[in-house]
Each structure stands twice: as structure tokens, then as C-alpha cells.
Design a protein around this motif. Structure first.
Motif, PDB file in Angstrom:
ATOM      1  N   UNK A 240      93.883  52.193  31.620  1.00  0.00           N
ATOM      2  CA  UNK A 240      93.284  52.040  30.288  1.00  0.00           C
ATOM      3  C   UNK A 240      91.959  52.789  30.235  1.00  0.00           C
ATOM      4  N   UNK A 241      91.258  52.753  31.376  1.00  0.00           N
ATOM      5  CA  UNK A 241      89.925  53.353  31.426  1.00  0.00           C
ATOM      6  C   UNK A 241      90.048  54.868  31.606  1.00  0.00           C
TER       7      UNK A 241
ATOM      8  N   UNK B 272      84.598  45.789  26.772  1.00  0.00           N
ATOM      9  CA  UNK B 272      85.830  44.988  26.745  1.00  0.00           C
ATOM     10  C   UNK B 272      87.027  45.911  26.598  1.00  0.00           C
ATOM     11  N   UNK B 273      88.085  45.606  27.333  1.00  0.00           N
ATOM     12  CA  UNK B 273      89.320  46.384  27.270  1.00  0.00           C
ATOM     13  C   UNK B 273      90.471  45.432  26.954  1.00  0.00           C
ATOM     14  N   UNK B 274      91.394  45.870  26.096  1.00  0.00           N
ATOM     15  CA  UNK B 274      92.532  45.006  25.738  1.00  0.00           C
ATOM     16  C   UNK B 274      93.783  45.473  26.467  1.00  0.00           C
TER      17      UNK B 274
ATOM     18  N   UNK C  80      93.799  55.265  37.526  1.00  0.00           N
ATOM     19  CA  UNK C  80      95.128  54.702  37.797  1.00  0.00           C
ATOM     20  C   UNK C  80      95.800  55.478  38.927  1.00  0.00           C
ATOM     21  N   UNK C  81      95.740  56.794  38.848  1.00  0.00           N
ATOM     22  CA  UNK C  81      96.414  57.659  39.821  1.00  0.00           C
ATOM     23  C   UNK C  81      95.811  57.467  41.212  1.00  0.00           C
TER      24      UNK C  81
ATOM     25  N   UNK D 219      84.465  45.595  31.973  1.00  0.00           N
ATOM     26  CA  UNK D 219      83.730  46.337  32.983  1.00  0.00           C
ATOM     27  C   UNK D 219      82.258  46.111  32.653  1.00  0.00           C
ATOM     28  N   UNK D 220      81.451  45.906  33.669  1.00  0.00           N
ATOM     29  CA  UNK D 220      80.057  45.554  33.408  1.00  0.00           C
ATOM     30  C   UNK D 220      79.157  46.220  34.435  1.00  0.00           C
ATOM     31  N   UNK D 221      78.092  46.841  33.952  1.00  0.00           N
ATOM     32  CA  UNK D 221      77.132  47.498  34.831  1.00  0.00           C
ATOM     33  C   UNK D 221      75.961  47.988  34.009  1.00  0.00           C
ATOM     34  N   UNK D 222      75.009  48.646  34.647  1.00  0.00           N
ATOM     35  CA  UNK D 222      73.808  49.097  33.936  1.00  0.00           C
ATOM     36  C   UNK D 222      74.093  50.203  32.910  1.00  0.00           C
TER      37      UNK D 222
END
Ligand SMILES: Nc1nc2c(ncn2[C@@H]2O[C@H](COP(=O)(O)OP(=O)(O)OP(=O)(O)O)[C@@H](O)[C@H]2O)c(=O)[nH]1
Ligand SMILES: [Mg+2]
Length: 358
Positions: free
Chosen positions: A302-303, A287-289, A308-309, A279-282
Motif C-alpha cells: 500500500x505504501x 493512516x492506511x486503509x 512489498x517486493x 505509520x508514525x515517525x518524525x
């Protein structure tokens, strides 16, 4: 949750040295402490690059939890067994470096012999668990009602089959199991069933031979969910204390293109079929595995479970496409930033923005 890896090995094989190089923690298990946990950041040049582009408030690497055992891993039981059972994967450090000043518990240096010795430790540990379980099954059969017997007998049969394989020196990760059998064994956490990365701890003089050593040992000790790499623990520990630029210079002199940590983690990820998305932003580059084959909706979980819901869609751009485009707006204009649904299978290097509604 971070991937958890338990480091095993004979005493003085270099486990703590490698643990410290990986986690940057001058933190071996202290006297009186039998285990020590350290966190390693998963090196990823793509996150460095994203962070340089977005200049976020926060940059977050994926993490791996390493567990170093103070005691030699002989007759694994008690607390060591409890701790190792909870790990996702094991790293077995095997000494190949020669150094008269470091005593070897077997007196001579013989990496192949020690690899087998460690495999035996895992096998013995599992056999001990199995013996205890078989005893309990005997007991419960005596008191069981007729309706309960078939299930208990099926478990007894399966456990006896595993016992037979272990007695033939076959680790449980090499035993073919049906999905149902896997499920019924999930609670056991057998050590010889865990993915195993063998790290051969070589001396500096062997650095030019890394490829040959890895090929030779891999051929000899191959198997399901097994990998093997060779690194020089002592050199890695020294380089880990330097600033990045000087360490890179030294590394180049030794003909090493990558840190030992990076090689170890890459092998560990491959063993578990793990990939990374970003995920990338200001605010944050992160990084997510996830396991290869995970769909967008699960990846979103994961986040946060809310994402997810309430998942609506994911905006996805492949890392390489994004770098070529130079910005998200340009990626969108070029059509490489696309909308994907719940069932989209995430790919390594995907940059994702999840749209959700809760
Ligand atoms: N020459 C050389 N020495 C090393 C290397 N790796 C580790 N050592 C030395 O070997 C000794 C044991 O290393 P440790 O990392 O403490 O090994 P360990 O497996 O954690 O040992 P215990 O926990 O005490 O059983 C230390 O003196 C290290 O400096 C290496 O690659 N080359
Ligand atoms: Mg140690």
C-alpha cells in the motif's frame, strides 16, 4: 487509492448538503456539470493522538472520494451510470426531514417508500445492462464456433439467472455466487451488487430518536452488504462550517457524540471490511486503509511496491500498547513492539514499520 463512494438519491433528498458536510467543499455539481467529486478525510482520533506525540512534519489521514450527482437519480444511465459503476460503494440519501419550504418530488415525505424507490432504480439499471448483454450473446452465438459455444452458453445461463432474481426484486448483492461466477461478472459492475449504505436524512426534531429510527429501518431493509444510519444533514452542514470546539459543544447539546461524517465513514468501512494501520515517525504520521485479513507484505505494498517486493520484516505495535508505553523505545523494552513476517495478518490499529531491501 482512496475508497470511492457514489451518492445517490431522489432530488431534494439532501445529497449535496451531506456531500458538502463530508468534504467541506462548498461544491455542489455546478450548473451544466452533472457530477462533482470531493475528498473527505477519514476522521481518526488515533491519528490525532499519534500526531500530537510525534509532532511530525506531515500528518496524513486516509481519504474517501465522494461523488455527488447533479441530476436526480431516476433512470440511471449515460454518464451517471458510467460514474457510479466505477465506485466501490453507494450511499443512498433518503429524505425523512419535514420542511414545507423544500418540495418533495413525490409530494409527501415517506422514507420507506423512497428507500424502495432507490432500490428499484438500481435494479432497473442492472436489468437494462442485462438485456443489452443478452442481445449481444444471442448475436455471438450465431457466429460462434462449436468450441466457443459452451463458454458463451454458461454466461447466458448465469445472466438469465440474475435477470430472474432482479425480476423478483432481489438485488444482486443478495444472490449467492460461486467464486468463478463472481469473476466472470466482475466486468459488469452491477449497481445492485455494490455495497449500499442508506443514509436517512432526518430533521433536527428527530435527533433524540436516532437509535429507534435506525433499528426500525434496519430491520425492514436488511440484506447482504447493506447498512443504514440516520443523520441530520442540515445540522451536519452547519456544524461543519464551525471551528471544532464550538461544533463539539453544539453536538453535545444535541446528544451527539460523533460527527455525521465519522459515522458515515465508519459504516462505509465496515461494509467493505476495511481496517486502518498506521505509520508514525518524525516525518509523517499516516493512516492506511486495507481489507481485513491482509497480510503484512501486501499491507507494505500500500505504501510502495518496492517495500512489498523487498519485504524483510515488519515491526508492529498495537496502538493501545504504544499509547500505554508512551514511546517506541519503551514499547520495545516492554516487549509489545514485535517483529512479524510476511504472512502476519494486520490488525486494525497496528502501528507498522516495514523493513525492506531492494
Ligand atoms: N429542514 C431540512 N432541510 C434540509 C435538510 N437537508 C437538506 N435540506 C434542504 O433541502 C434542500 C435540498 O437539499 P440538497 O442537499 O440540495 O438536496 P439534493 O438531493 O442535492 O437536491 P438536488 O441535487 O437539487 O436534486 C436544500 O434547501 C437543503 O437546505 C435537513 O436535514 N432538514
Ligand atoms: Mg444536489
Amino acid at each position: 487509492m482512496a475508497l470511492s463512494i457514489g451518492i445517490i438519491g431522489l432530488s431534494m433528498s439532501g445529497r449535496t448538503t451531506i456531500f458538502e458536510a463530508a468534504t467541506g467543499a462548498a461544491a455542489a455539481a455546478r450548473p451544466g456539470e452533472s457530477v462533482h467529486i470531493g475528498i473527505a478525510k477519514v476522521p481518526d482520533a488515533r491519528i490525532d493522538k499519534l500526531s500530537a506525540m510525534f509532532k511530525p512534519v506531515k500528518t496524513t489521514f486516509a481519504e474517501v472520494k465522494y461523488l455527488d450527482l447533479g441530476a436526480s437519480v431516476k433512470n440511471i444511465g449515460g454518464e451517471a451510470l458510467r460514474e457510479l459503476s466505477a465506485m466501490d460503494e453507494l450511499v443512498s440519501v433518503v429524505r425523512a426531514f419535514k420542511d414545507e419550504s423544500v418540495p418533495h418530488p413525490q409530494l409527501t415525505v415517506d422514507a420507506a417508500r423512497d428507500i424502495e424507490a432507490m432500490n428499484l432504480e438500481l435494479t432497473f439499471s442492472d436489468l437494462a445492462i442485462i438485456e443489452r448483454r443478452l442481445g449481444k450473446i444471442e448475436q455471438s452465438l450465431k457466429a460462434a464456433k462449436a468450441t466457443e459455444r459452451p463458454k458463451i452458453l454458461a454466461e447466458q445461463e448465469l445472466i438469465n439467472r440474475l435477470k430472474g432474481e432482479l425480476e423478483k426484486d432481489i438485488p444482486l448483492r443478495d444472490v449467492e455466487l460461486t467464486e468463478e461466477e463472481e469473476k466472470s461478472l466482475a466486468g459488469y459492475q452491477f449497481l445492485s451488487a455494490k455495497p449500499l449504505l442508506t443514509v436517512i436524512n432526518i430533521g433536527e426534531e428527530d435527533l433524540p430518536n436516532v437509535d429507534r429510527i435506525e433499528k426500525e429501518f434496519t430491520a425492514k431493509f436488511s440484506g447482504n452488504k447493506r447498512r443504514l444510519i440516520a443523520i441530520c444533514g442540515k445540522l451536519e452542514a452547519e456544524l461543519a462550517t464551525m471551528d471544532a470546539a464550538s461544533a463539539a459543544e453544539f453536538r453535545a447539546d444535541y446528544g451527539l457524540s460523533e460527527t455525521g461524517l465519522s459515522r458515515t465513514i465508519r459504516a462505509s468501512y465496515a461494509l467493505l471490511d476495511l481496517i486502518s494501520f498506521f505509520t508514525a515517525g518524525p516525518d509523517e504520521c499516516r493512516a492506511w486503509s486495507i481489507t481485513a485479513g491482509t497480510n503484512a507484505q501486501f499491507a507494505a505494498g500500500k505504501i510502495h511496491s518496492d517495500i512489498q517486493r523487498g519485504f524483510i520484516r515488519a515491526e508492529i505495535v498495537a496502538y493501545d500498547d504504544f499509547i500505554r508505553a508512551g514511546s517506541l523505545a519503551e514499547a520495545k523494552r516492554q516487549g509489545v513492539l514485535r517483529l512479524e513476517g510476511k504472512t502476519y495478518i494486520m490488525k486494525d490499529g497496528d502501528i507498522a514499520n516495514f523493513l525492506f531491501n531492494v
